[in-house]
Scaffold this active site. Structure first.
Site, mmCIF file in Angstrom:
data_model
loop_
_atom_site.group_PDB
_atom_site.id
_atom_site.type_symbol
_atom_site.label_atom_id
_atom_site.label_comp_id
_atom_site.label_asym_id
_atom_site.label_seq_id
_atom_site.Cartn_x
_atom_site.Cartn_y
_atom_site.Cartn_z
ATOM 1 N N HIS A 1 23.890 -11.732 11.751
ATOM 2 C CA HIS A 1 23.548 -13.091 11.327
ATOM 3 C C HIS A 1 24.257 -14.145 12.170
ATOM 4 O O HIS A 1 25.057 -13.836 13.054
ATOM 5 C CB HIS A 1 23.811 -13.277 9.837
ATOM 6 C CG HIS A 1 25.242 -13.049 9.442
ATOM 7 N ND1 HIS A 1 26.236 -13.941 9.723
ATOM 8 C CD2 HIS A 1 25.828 -11.999 8.797
ATOM 9 C CE1 HIS A 1 27.383 -13.473 9.262
ATOM 10 N NE2 HIS A 1 27.166 -12.291 8.705
ATOM 11 N N LYS B 1 23.324 -3.812 8.465
ATOM 12 C CA LYS B 1 23.528 -5.147 7.888
ATOM 13 C C LYS B 1 22.994 -6.181 8.875
ATOM 14 O O LYS B 1 22.927 -5.909 10.074
ATOM 15 C CB LYS B 1 25.027 -5.408 7.682
ATOM 16 C CG LYS B 1 25.696 -4.534 6.631
ATOM 17 C CD LYS B 1 25.592 -5.180 5.260
ATOM 18 C CE LYS B 1 26.217 -4.330 4.178
ATOM 19 N NZ LYS B 1 27.670 -4.177 4.359
ATOM 20 N N HIS C 1 27.881 -14.134 13.121
ATOM 21 C CA HIS C 1 28.365 -13.210 14.148
ATOM 22 C C HIS C 1 28.368 -13.810 15.547
ATOM 23 O O HIS C 1 28.898 -13.216 16.482
ATOM 24 C CB HIS C 1 27.512 -11.937 14.173
ATOM 25 C CG HIS C 1 27.704 -11.067 12.982
ATOM 26 N ND1 HIS C 1 26.674 -10.712 12.151
ATOM 27 C CD2 HIS C 1 28.804 -10.483 12.465
ATOM 28 C CE1 HIS C 1 27.127 -9.947 11.168
ATOM 29 N NE2 HIS C 1 28.425 -9.788 11.338
HETATM 30 N N1 ARG Z 1 32.992 -4.970 11.193
HETATM 31 C C1 ARG Z 1 33.985 -5.882 10.728
HETATM 32 C C2 ARG Z 1 33.359 -6.997 9.911
HETATM 33 O O1 ARG Z 1 32.204 -7.289 10.049
HETATM 34 C C3 ARG Z 1 34.762 -6.525 11.840
HETATM 35 C C4 ARG Z 1 35.596 -5.572 12.615
HETATM 36 C C5 ARG Z 1 36.751 -6.242 13.240
HETATM 37 N N2 ARG Z 1 37.516 -5.375 14.091
HETATM 38 C C6 ARG Z 1 38.499 -4.570 13.678
HETATM 39 N N3 ARG Z 1 39.083 -3.811 14.598
HETATM 40 N N4 ARG Z 1 38.889 -4.522 12.435
HETATM 41 O O2 ARG Z 1 34.055 -7.604 9.119
#
Ligand code: ARG
Length: 566
Positions: free
Chosen positions: A130, A127, A133
């Site tokens: 962007h 993905k 982030h």
């Molecule tokens: N990858 C997830 C997202 O983009 C964020 C992860 C956050 N960390 C976690 N331990 N849930 O939404």
């Protein structure tokens, strides 16, 4: 050096029996208006014990204390005891301390022996990385640096989004429409393209969804082909992500993402069942969180596959067992507030008291001015494109203003990237903000380039001085308002870093850097530095040197480089 707050607490504790030294110390503060003094002690809490009005207490304390060595004035004002430092001694103390400690000035050992996990960035495989982030990535990296600076034993974790049913879809899409060479040349947009195509096709051909689910199940069961394709997506994505992290100066100790916990899922699910926390609900398993005012948490799906939340439970437990953290910090947007409330509550219900040490450091949204950012690929602003654009524009500015600068390209990237990062960290994290590229790149105003430019200006003064012979500096010349303001700001750096760490707020340091730059520029405007009187020159140069050091330290903590020329 003399710690002025401690000195005040010490002399006061000799006259105040009703409060301990530590209590007094926590109450010592800085008056909002520096004309009132440099430090203040509020007497309100003493009113009960003394059975007197706060101002009467303050006045009596003034009389008892008499004259005190470090201070030129002690006054009672509106219930406060206000202390004004002896400017010459104070300047000598602060400046000599900064120069002696150098890049360790502002650091401390409050975190010694405490293990802190900081999870940030946590981008998703295949993905776009962007513009949104930037928040988790930079707030996290800055906290990582701040915690390290304070002596914590830190572990920086990138909890990659590298698992879940979407990988089944991607595998199907890749097998149908994927071209390895095309994807390899520009992985993220191409993977995104086939992923979007999957969703379009699936609308008219629902069988694709079943196929995707089947492929994810294969992946969960360790099927060779599924694993190979998943690994390919992951490697290609990480190559791109690491290039962006490199530009930002962001580093991690661990990339253990969601997939890392796949083999730890059965155990955690079993534990939830054994502890009688799960209920069946239409074929799925949930934890009922209604008594806590939260919606139910889904633990397993109808088809038995695991979920994002369950992986977070497994991850937290693993981290406790593996690292035995004192604190486990998650830098993740406010949109996931409920998710964190849910799983942290479940950890509590499982009987683990370390649920208290799991902290969701949330943040608001970043909005973009689209016009200013040309994006190659539709309406997603890739962070890397924004950074490259900022660097390109900075190089144009340098070519205009200082075309003969050495290492132009390197400096342009330090300033351009720094500008974007600084704007990100300058806003309190819980606020939403709009990103405006041109404002970010301005050398004036509350920007990264402004602070970097001020640092470079200090370096330029120091270059002109060269190696001077040892002269005893006359610190009494640092008694004018502008110099005093610089000294006062320098003296606060350690407190600022502690506050930033306590509130998980890098913006405290970013704001401080601007304040120091502003006060230095006023000093620089008012006071000639390279004067004939060596004792005067030496004091002013020492102040410049201190500012150079502290600006560099502050910039480091908010993840900016400090070029010496620009
Ligand atoms: N990858 C997830 C997202 O983009 C964020 C992860 C956050 N960390 C976690 N331990 N849930 O939404």
């Amino acid at each position: 050096m003399v710690n002025y707050k401690e000195a005040i607490a010490k002399i006061l504790s000799e006259s105040i029996d009703a409060m301990s030294y530590d209590e007094i110390l926590t109450l010592v503060e800085h008056p909002k208006n520096p004309e009132m003094g440099d430090y203040a002690f509020p007497c309100f809490k003493l009113a009960k014990a003394f059975r007197k009005a706060p101002n009467v207490i303050a006045e009596e304390l003034v009389a008892t204390l008499g004259t005190v060595e470090l201070f030129s004035k002690i006054e009672a004002i509106a219930g406060f005891l206000n202390f004004t430092v002896d400017a010459e001694q104070f300047a000598k103390n602060v400046v000599e301390e900064v120069v002696k400690l150098g890049d360790a000035y502002g650091a401390s050992n409050v975190g010694e022996g405490k293990k802190t996990i900081i999870e940030y960035s946590s981008v998703n495989i295949a993905k776009p990385f962007h513009m949104g982030h930037i928040r988790s990535t930079m707030i996290g990296e800055s906290l990582h640096r701040i915690y390290k600076f304070l002596g914590y034993d830190t572990v920086a974790v990138n909890h990659l989004g590298d698992y879940g049913t979407q990988f089944g879809k991607l595998i199907v899409a890749y097998k149908l429409w994927g071209d390895k060479d095309v994807i390899d040349a520009d992985p993220i947009p191409e993977l995104l393209k086939i992923y979007v195509k999957f969703h379009q096709e699936a609308e008219t051909n629902p069988a694709l969804e079943d196929e995707a689910r089947a492929w994810f199940t294969k992946l969960e069961n360790g099927d060779a082909e599924a694993t190979e394709l998943w690994t390919l997506f992951k490697d290609m994505s990480l190559k791109v992500f690491n290039r962006v992290y490199g530009k930002l100066g962001v580093t991690f100790d661990s990339y253990a993402g969601e997939s890392f916990y796949s083999d730890k899922m059965p155990a955690i699910i079993q534990e939830l069942r054994d502890k009688k926390l799960v209920e069946k609900s239409e074929g799925a398993e949930i934890v009922n969180l209604e008594p806590y005012g939260l919606i139910p948490a889904l633990i397993t799906k109808k088809d038995g596959s695991s979920l994002y939340l369950t992986r977070d439970l497994a991850a937290a437990k693993y981290r406790k067992e593996h690292y035995n953290f004192d604190k486990n910090i998650y830098v993740v947007g406010s949109a996931q507030k409920l998710h964190f409330q849910q799983w942290i509550k479940i950890v509590e219900l499982m009987g683990y008291d370390w649920y208290k040490d799991c902290i969701h450091v949330e943040f608001g949204m970043v909005a973009l001015e689209y016009g200013a950012l040309s994006t190659r690929k539709g309406n997603v602003a890739f962070l890397e494109d924004v950074l490259d654009k900022a660097v390109e524009k900075t190089l144009e500015i340098i070519n205009e203003k200082n075309p003969n600068l050495e290492n132009k390209e390197v400096v342009a990237s330090q300033i351009g990237v720094g500008a974007v990062v600084f704007q990100e960290l300058y806003t309190s994290r819980t606020k939403d903000y709009s990103f405006v590229l041109d404002k970010t790149l301005s050398f004036e105003g509350e920007t990264g380039p402004y602070v970097q430019y001020t640092h470079a200006r200090a370096c330029s003064v120091l270059r002109k001085v060269g190696d001077s012979t040892e002269v005893t500096a006359d610190y009494s010349v640092l008694s004018d308002e502008a110099s005093k303001a610089v000294v006062r700001t320098l003296s606060k750096f350690g407190e600022v870093v502690l506050l930033a760490h306590k509130n998980y707020e890098p913006h405290t340091v970013a704001r401080y850097a601007v304040e120091l730059a502003q006060s230095f520029n006023r000093f620089y405007h008012d006071n000639p530095i390279l004067v004939d009187d060596e004792a005067v020159k030496s004091a002013r140069v020492a102040l410049v040197k201190s500012v150079e050091i502290v600006l560099k330290n502050a910039l480091y903590l908010v993840c900016l480089q400090a070029p010496e020329q620009m």
